[in-house]
Design an enzyme around this catalytic site. Structure first.
Site, PDB file in Angstrom:
ATOM      1  N   GLY A 106       8.609  64.142-137.361  1.00 23.47           N
ATOM      2  CA  GLY A 106       9.717  63.236-137.059  1.00 23.47           C
ATOM      3  C   GLY A 106       9.478  61.836-137.607  1.00 23.47           C
ATOM      4  N   GLU A 129       5.266  70.671-139.230  1.00 21.50           N
ATOM      5  CA  GLU A 129       5.759  71.419-138.060  1.00 21.50           C
ATOM      6  C   GLU A 129       5.407  72.899-138.122  1.00 21.50           C
ATOM      7  OE1 GLU A 129       7.513  69.199-139.807  1.00 21.50           O
ATOM      8  OE2 GLU A 129       8.670  67.913-138.463  1.00 21.50           O
TER       9      GLU A 129
END
Ligand code: CO8
Length: 255
Positions: A106, A129
């Site tokens: 993020g 991720e």
């Protein structure tokens, strides 16, 4: 505010992500605080540019894994978890990311929602991720692919490897690489430069550049030309061109 710090100098607002114990991991609280702080500033005609930064050691190491880890798919969908970041992406005020250290997950996605990216030599970018059993979820698969191309995006997203500041600059993710201690000063100077130009032209330029990622060449150049024509309705166009011809500095008023 618990998770961010805000400073304002004239027309430039600097937002510092501040959760040092978790490397500035992006929590729901951080997103809410940041949006609540920036929303009125985005609407303030006296604000000309945002700078988004972390600490000298880390920009942001991704979404808060502890916060997310226990949630179910139903929780995520019911909250529309992190949909609020799209509001940040839609702010009309230009924004500059000033990046030292990790910008992962993020954190990297937040960088990609900014217009200019000033990175220090220590900066590290990635979408790791996949190592957590998930994928980027704040636009990473879409924005990274548009910015660096499919081959590099697949490499980063499928292997989870990171890239340093120079590779990120070569790839088109970073605007400029500077020594670590010059990151914030360089970003702030660039922000002051952008903020001093006429708001209608700055907004028009951003919209046209971003349109290039969304549309075809013929439609995009037509959009650009129409916007160019429309700017001749502004006082800033008269002022900018008169100032050039009169060999003086322009005084843009944002109208
Ligand atoms: N979330 C929560 N805590 C974190 C995070 C994180 N993303 N990153 C680091 N921390 C914490 C660590 O748990 C540690 O806490 P503690 O001291 O209590 O153990 C502290 O910060 C320091 O971290 P490390 O000890 O790991 O520091 P190192 O210098 O050894 O390593 C790294 C630094 C390499 C950055 C490492 O911390 C790391 O790999 N962090 C996770 C990076 C990552 O996987 N990021 C992606 C997260 S997922 C994501 O961003 C998805 C976004 C989309 C969500 C939207 C859904 C719709």
């Amino acid at each position: 505010m618990n998770t961010i710090k805000i400073e304002r100098h004239n027309r430039v607002v600097t937002v510092r992500l501040h959760r040092p114990h978790v490397l500035n991991a992006l929590s729901g609280e951080l997103m809410t605080e940041l949006l609540d702080a920036l929303r009125p500033l985005d609407a303030d005609p006296e604000v000309g540019c945002f700078v988004v930064t972390g600490s000298e050691k880390v920009f942001a190491a991704g979404a808060d894994i502890r916060e997310m880890s226990g949630k179910s798919a139903v929780d995520m969908a019911a909250e529309d978890y992190f949909a609020g970041w799209e509001e940040f992406a839609s702010f009309r005020t230009p924004r500059i990311a000033a990046v030292n250290g990790y910008a992962l997950g993020g954190g990297c996605e937040l960088v990609m929602m900014c217009d200019l990216v000033i990175a220090g030599e220590s900066a590290v970018f990635g979408q790791p991720e996949i190592k957590l059993g998930v994928i980027p979820g704040i636009g990473g698969t879409q924005r990274l692919t548009r910015l660096v191309g499919r081959a590099k995006a697949m490499d980063l997203i499928l292997t989870g490897r990171t890239m340093d500041a120079h590779e990120a600059e070569r790839s088109g993710l970073v605007s400029r690489v500077v020594p670590d201690d010059r990151v914030l000063p360089t970003a702030t100077e660039a922000a002051a430069t952008v903020a001093a130009y006429g708001t209608p032209a700055v907004r028009a330029a951003r919209e046209c550049v971003d349109r290039a990622l969304e549309t075809g060449l013929t439609e995009g150049t037509l959009f650009e030309r129409r916007v160019f024509h429309a700017l001749f309705a502004t006082e800033d166009q008269k002022e900018g061109m008169s100032a050039f011809l009169e060999k003086r500095e322009p005084n843009f008023r944002g109208c």
